[in-house]
Design a protein around this motif. Sequence first.
Motif, PDB file in Angstrom:
ATOM      1  N   ARG A  58     -19.103  -0.573 -11.011  1.00  0.00           N
ATOM      2  CA  ARG A  58     -18.888  -1.395  -9.820  1.00  0.00           C
ATOM      3  C   ARG A  58     -17.779  -0.797  -8.948  1.00  0.00           C
ATOM      4  NH1 ARG A  58     -19.043  -6.592 -11.524  1.00  0.00           N
ATOM      5  NH2 ARG A  58     -18.793  -6.468 -13.781  1.00  0.00           N
ATOM      6  N   PHE A  59     -16.860  -0.030  -9.540  1.00  0.00           N
ATOM      7  CA  PHE A  59     -15.789   0.600  -8.768  1.00  0.00           C
ATOM      8  C   PHE A  59     -16.202   1.958  -8.207  1.00  0.00           C
ATOM      9  CE2 PHE A  59     -13.418  -2.638 -10.964  1.00  0.00           C
ATOM     10  CZ  PHE A  59     -12.483  -3.025 -10.015  1.00  0.00           C
ATOM     11  N   LEU A  60     -17.365   2.442  -8.618  1.00  0.00           N
ATOM     12  CA  LEU A  60     -17.934   3.637  -7.998  1.00  0.00           C
ATOM     13  C   LEU A  60     -18.834   3.266  -6.825  1.00  0.00           C
ATOM     14  CD1 LEU A  60     -18.927   5.621 -11.221  1.00  0.00           C
ATOM     15  CD2 LEU A  60     -16.861   5.898  -9.853  1.00  0.00           C
ATOM     16  N   ASP A  61     -19.380   2.060  -6.892  1.00  0.00           N
ATOM     17  CA  ASP A  61     -20.340   1.632  -5.884  1.00  0.00           C
ATOM     18  C   ASP A  61     -19.688   1.154  -4.595  1.00  0.00           C
ATOM     19  OD1 ASP A  61     -22.327   2.213  -7.678  1.00  0.00           O
ATOM     20  OD2 ASP A  61     -22.518   0.156  -8.412  1.00  0.00           O
ATOM     21  N   ARG A  62     -18.459   0.630  -4.700  1.00  0.00           N
ATOM     22  CA  ARG A  62     -17.801   0.120  -3.501  1.00  0.00           C
ATOM     23  C   ARG A  62     -16.292   0.078  -3.704  1.00  0.00           C
ATOM     24  NH1 ARG A  62     -17.639  -6.332  -2.645  1.00  0.00           N
ATOM     25  NH2 ARG A  62     -15.780  -5.604  -1.544  1.00  0.00           N
ATOM     26  N   GLN A  63     -15.582  -0.037  -2.599  1.00  0.00           N
ATOM     27  CA  GLN A  63     -14.140  -0.224  -2.637  1.00  0.00           C
ATOM     28  C   GLN A  63     -13.829  -1.692  -2.399  1.00  0.00           C
ATOM     29  OE1 GLN A  63     -12.490   2.534   0.275  1.00  0.00           O
ATOM     30  NE2 GLN A  63     -11.900   3.915  -1.386  1.00  0.00           N
ATOM     31  N   PHE A  64     -12.804  -2.173  -3.078  1.00  0.00           N
ATOM     32  CA  PHE A  64     -12.408  -3.559  -2.937  1.00  0.00           C
ATOM     33  C   PHE A  64     -11.086  -3.638  -2.183  1.00  0.00           C
ATOM     34  CE2 PHE A  64     -15.160  -3.327  -6.596  1.00  0.00           C
ATOM     35  CZ  PHE A  64     -16.003  -4.424  -6.427  1.00  0.00           C
ATOM     36  N   SER A  65     -10.956  -4.655  -1.380  1.00  0.00           N
ATOM     37  CA  SER A  65      -9.729  -4.833  -0.597  1.00  0.00           C
ATOM     38  C   SER A  65      -8.596  -5.301  -1.520  1.00  0.00           C
ATOM     39  CB  SER A  65      -9.960  -5.873   0.502  1.00  0.00           C
ATOM     40  OG  SER A  65      -9.889  -7.184  -0.035  1.00  0.00           O
ATOM     41  N   PRO A  66      -7.342  -5.198  -1.070  1.00  0.00           N
ATOM     42  CA  PRO A  66      -6.211  -5.674  -1.883  1.00  0.00           C
ATOM     43  C   PRO A  66      -6.169  -7.186  -2.033  1.00  0.00           C
ATOM     44  CG  PRO A  66      -5.461  -4.899   0.260  1.00  0.00           C
ATOM     45  CD  PRO A  66      -6.893  -4.506   0.151  1.00  0.00           C
ATOM     46  N   TYR A  67      -7.106  -7.888  -1.398  1.00  0.00           N
ATOM     47  CA  TYR A  67      -7.201  -9.342  -1.556  1.00  0.00           C
ATOM     48  C   TYR A  67      -8.359  -9.712  -2.481  1.00  0.00           C
ATOM     49  CZ  TYR A  67      -4.946  -8.111   2.785  1.00  0.00           C
ATOM     50  OH  TYR A  67      -4.160  -7.491   3.717  1.00  0.00           O
ATOM     51  N   GLU A  68      -9.113  -8.698  -2.905  1.00  0.00           N
ATOM     52  CA  GLU A  68     -10.215  -8.890  -3.844  1.00  0.00           C
ATOM     53  C   GLU A  68      -9.886  -8.309  -5.217  1.00  0.00           C
ATOM     54  OE1 GLU A  68     -13.887  -8.507  -0.617  1.00  0.00           O
ATOM     55  OE2 GLU A  68     -13.054  -6.691  -1.546  1.00  0.00           O
ATOM     56  N   TYR A  69      -9.076  -7.276  -5.227  1.00  0.00           N
ATOM     57  CA  TYR A  69      -8.680  -6.600  -6.466  1.00  0.00           C
ATOM     58  C   TYR A  69      -7.162  -6.416  -6.425  1.00  0.00           C
ATOM     59  CZ  TYR A  69      -8.242  -2.961 -10.035  1.00  0.00           C
ATOM     60  OH  TYR A  69      -7.868  -2.239 -11.128  1.00  0.00           O
ATOM     61  N   LEU A  70      -6.446  -7.090  -7.320  1.00  0.00           N
ATOM     62  CA  LEU A  70      -4.986  -7.130  -7.204  1.00  0.00           C
ATOM     63  C   LEU A  70      -4.294  -7.237  -8.562  1.00  0.00           C
ATOM     64  CD1 LEU A  70      -4.041 -10.768  -6.199  1.00  0.00           C
ATOM     65  CD2 LEU A  70      -6.405 -10.019  -6.130  1.00  0.00           C
ATOM     66  N   PRO A  71      -4.581  -6.318  -9.493  1.00  0.00           N
ATOM     67  CA  PRO A  71      -3.963  -6.420 -10.824  1.00  0.00           C
ATOM     68  C   PRO A  71      -2.451  -6.278 -10.799  1.00  0.00           C
ATOM     69  CG  PRO A  71      -5.045  -4.298 -10.555  1.00  0.00           C
ATOM     70  CD  PRO A  71      -5.449  -5.132  -9.375  1.00  0.00           C
ATOM     71  N   PHE A  72      -1.897  -5.691  -9.725  1.00  0.00           N
ATOM     72  CA  PHE A  72      -0.447  -5.513  -9.628  1.00  0.00           C
ATOM     73  C   PHE A  72       0.182  -6.439  -8.586  1.00  0.00           C
ATOM     74  CE2 PHE A  72      -2.203  -1.573 -11.291  1.00  0.00           C
ATOM     75  CZ  PHE A  72      -1.384  -1.341 -12.380  1.00  0.00           C
ATOM     76  N   GLY A  73      -0.510  -7.530  -8.271  1.00  0.00           N
ATOM     77  CA  GLY A  73       0.010  -8.444  -7.265  1.00  0.00           C
ATOM     78  C   GLY A  73      -0.280  -7.938  -5.867  1.00  0.00           C
ATOM     79  N   GLY A  74       0.430  -8.505  -4.884  1.00  0.00           N
ATOM     80  CA  GLY A  74       0.151  -8.106  -3.512  1.00  0.00           C
ATOM     81  C   GLY A  74       1.265  -8.460  -2.563  1.00  0.00           C
ATOM     82  N   GLY A  75       1.131  -7.958  -1.342  1.00  0.00           N
ATOM     83  CA  GLY A  75       2.116  -8.215  -0.310  1.00  0.00           C
ATOM     84  C   GLY A  75       3.458  -7.596  -0.641  1.00  0.00           C
ATOM     85  N   SER A  76       4.519  -8.220  -0.199  1.00  0.00           N
ATOM     86  CA  SER A  76       5.871  -7.683  -0.394  1.00  0.00           C
ATOM     87  C   SER A  76       6.334  -7.786  -1.841  1.00  0.00           C
ATOM     88  CB  SER A  76       6.862  -8.417   0.510  1.00  0.00           C
ATOM     89  OG  SER A  76       6.942  -9.793   0.153  1.00  0.00           O
ATOM     90  N   ARG A  77       5.567  -8.472  -2.682  1.00  0.00           N
ATOM     91  CA  ARG A  77       5.968  -8.639  -4.086  1.00  0.00           C
ATOM     92  C   ARG A  77       5.106  -7.804  -5.034  1.00  0.00           C
ATOM     93  NH1 ARG A  77      10.741 -11.565  -3.761  1.00  0.00           N
ATOM     94  NH2 ARG A  77      10.602 -11.533  -6.023  1.00  0.00           N
ATOM     95  N   ALA A  78       4.319  -6.880  -4.504  1.00  0.00           N
ATOM     96  CA  ALA A  78       3.497  -6.037  -5.377  1.00  0.00           C
ATOM     97  C   ALA A  78       4.384  -5.230  -6.323  1.00  0.00           C
ATOM     98  CB  ALA A  78       2.629  -5.105  -4.544  1.00  0.00           C
ATOM     99  N   CYS A  79       3.884  -4.946  -7.508  1.00  0.00           N
ATOM    100  CA  CYS A  79       4.642  -4.234  -8.542  1.00  0.00           C
ATOM    101  C   CYS A  79       5.025  -2.833  -8.076  1.00  0.00           C
ATOM    102  CB  CYS A  79       3.800  -4.152  -9.808  1.00  0.00           C
ATOM    103  SG  CYS A  79       4.535  -3.159 -11.118  1.00  0.00           S
ATOM    104  N   ILE A  80       6.325  -2.492  -8.167  1.00  0.00           N
ATOM    105  CA  ILE A  80       6.763  -1.167  -7.726  1.00  0.00           C
ATOM    106  C   ILE A  80       6.322  -0.077  -8.703  1.00  0.00           C
ATOM    107  CG2 ILE A  80       8.759  -2.059  -6.468  1.00  0.00           C
ATOM    108  CD1 ILE A  80      10.480  -0.991  -8.804  1.00  0.00           C
ATOM    109  N   GLY A  81       6.004  -0.450  -9.930  1.00  0.00           N
ATOM    110  CA  GLY A  81       5.583   0.539 -10.916  1.00  0.00           C
ATOM    111  C   GLY A  81       4.085   0.770 -10.956  1.00  0.00           C
ATOM    112  N   MET A  82       3.367   0.302  -9.940  1.00  0.00           N
ATOM    113  CA  MET A  82       1.907   0.392  -9.941  1.00  0.00           C
ATOM    114  C   MET A  82       1.421   1.832 -10.102  1.00  0.00           C
ATOM    115  SD  MET A  82      -0.766  -0.996  -7.042  1.00  0.00           S
ATOM    116  CE  MET A  82       0.184  -0.247  -5.705  1.00  0.00           C
ATOM    117  N   ALA A  83       1.956   2.762  -9.322  1.00  0.00           N
ATOM    118  CA  ALA A  83       1.496   4.154  -9.380  1.00  0.00           C
ATOM    119  C   ALA A  83       1.777   4.762 -10.749  1.00  0.00           C
ATOM    120  CB  ALA A  83       2.164   4.976  -8.278  1.00  0.00           C
ATOM    121  N   PHE A  84       2.967   4.504 -11.289  1.00  0.00           N
ATOM    122  CA  PHE A  84       3.318   5.026 -12.610  1.00  0.00           C
ATOM    123  C   PHE A  84       2.394   4.450 -13.674  1.00  0.00           C
ATOM    124  CE2 PHE A  84       5.496   4.788 -16.671  1.00  0.00           C
ATOM    125  CZ  PHE A  84       6.011   6.063 -16.826  1.00  0.00           C
TER     126      PHE A  84
END
Length: 456
Positions: A372-398
């Motif tokens: 399902r992640f190869l078939d389409r891209q999801f917006s940050p309001y549809e897929y948000l395992p690290f939170g969102g907005g100004s409070r998103a996890c700073i360690g997401m990339a790591f």
Amino acid sequence: MKLPDGPQSPLWLETLQFVFRPVEFLEARALRYGDAFTIGSQSNSPVVYLSHPQALKEIFTADPNLFDSGCGNKLLLEPLFGEHSLLMLDGERHQRHRRLLMPPFHGQRMRTYGQLIHDITTQAIDQWPIGQPFPIRLFIQEIALRSILQAVFGLHQGNRYALLRQLLSSYLDSIASPITAAQLYFPDLQRDLGSWSPWGQFVRLRKQIDELLYSEIEERRQSIGEERADILSLLLITRDEASQPLTNAELRDQLLTLLIAGYETSASALTWALYGIHYLPEVKSKLLDEIDANSLDTDPSAIAKLPYLTAVCSETLRLYPVVVATSNRILKAPLQIMGYQFEPDTVLMPCIYLTHQREDLYPDPKSFNPERFLDRQFSPYEYLPFGGGSRACIGMAFAQFEMKLVLATILSRLELALPVRRAVKPIRRGPTVAPPADLQLVVTGQRQRQKVLTFV
């Protein structure tokens, strides 16, 4: 104010059910009340769970100054991380600390961590028993803990390193079960009745960790200028716009947050990934084909870009988010969201788990389906395992980088299997949800391949 519908039970009773059965709690209320429901509607600060992408977009793109988020975390997380943790801050203090903490998690630094993560994983899995089922989370936790200790402190040996490894594991284990986790949600249970009491044990472990952290900070202040790439060294020399450094207390709280959040969440995510991969043979086969197609000398950043590996990690975090909701937002002024008019002191809770379970976004949402992640891209309001907005996890990339490298390293070297193929559900583990501790894998042998994944 017309709040979304919700159960009429007292807030404390709803909270108790959430502590003991978090996933079932959310699913039952979403099934009955839909995209938005209110918990504790009779209280002065009702809690509103929201899972519609449009509602999340309106929250994440709103002016951050409309909300108090840090103070909303204090009840649950301050005993664990400290009052200066990024998770506890709001306004300018939050922005200042976020700017200071971001640089170590991006750019060239990630390449340095890649070799580190690969080496630690290789050393650890060489010690895994062959032919004997073992609790996979416990073994993965060791990789995650060693990786974060070395990334944050540059520590990989010595008495302080050994003590921190032991104490951090015990610290989280002391609040892991639903019964002990309830102490975080109900402050009246936070009573130090001596070292034999649950909260007393927690407090004493925290004091021991503090002594080690402050000692390490003081020693490292004496050696500022030495060429080191760990996060503590970078934070010791960083300055804000007013040329002010972080204080020892601020460093302690930020470091403890990075250490605990960094290894606890990674251990759960990696365990879920290995479970999903070995539960479905077709997923395992596709992933191994992709990993095997890489050359002997592989750049870690190239491994992190492999499309099917990325899809597997994304689907793992969709189906099994380690935290079920983002940081809550306590309204400071009236705000309208999707037709609801919310008043000050309303607690808005964007729900990661329920958004990830939406049938309109993810058909057959209970299935582990990386495609399902190869078939389409999801917006940050549809897929948000690290939170969102100004409070998103700073360690997401790591975290994503680490997850991909650990999985690729393990799968390139070992043949693994589930001794018992069974469906499992997330359970409460402190403030997070996690795989059950008795989830097992077995090493059936070394991988028979001409190429073994290495990094240069």
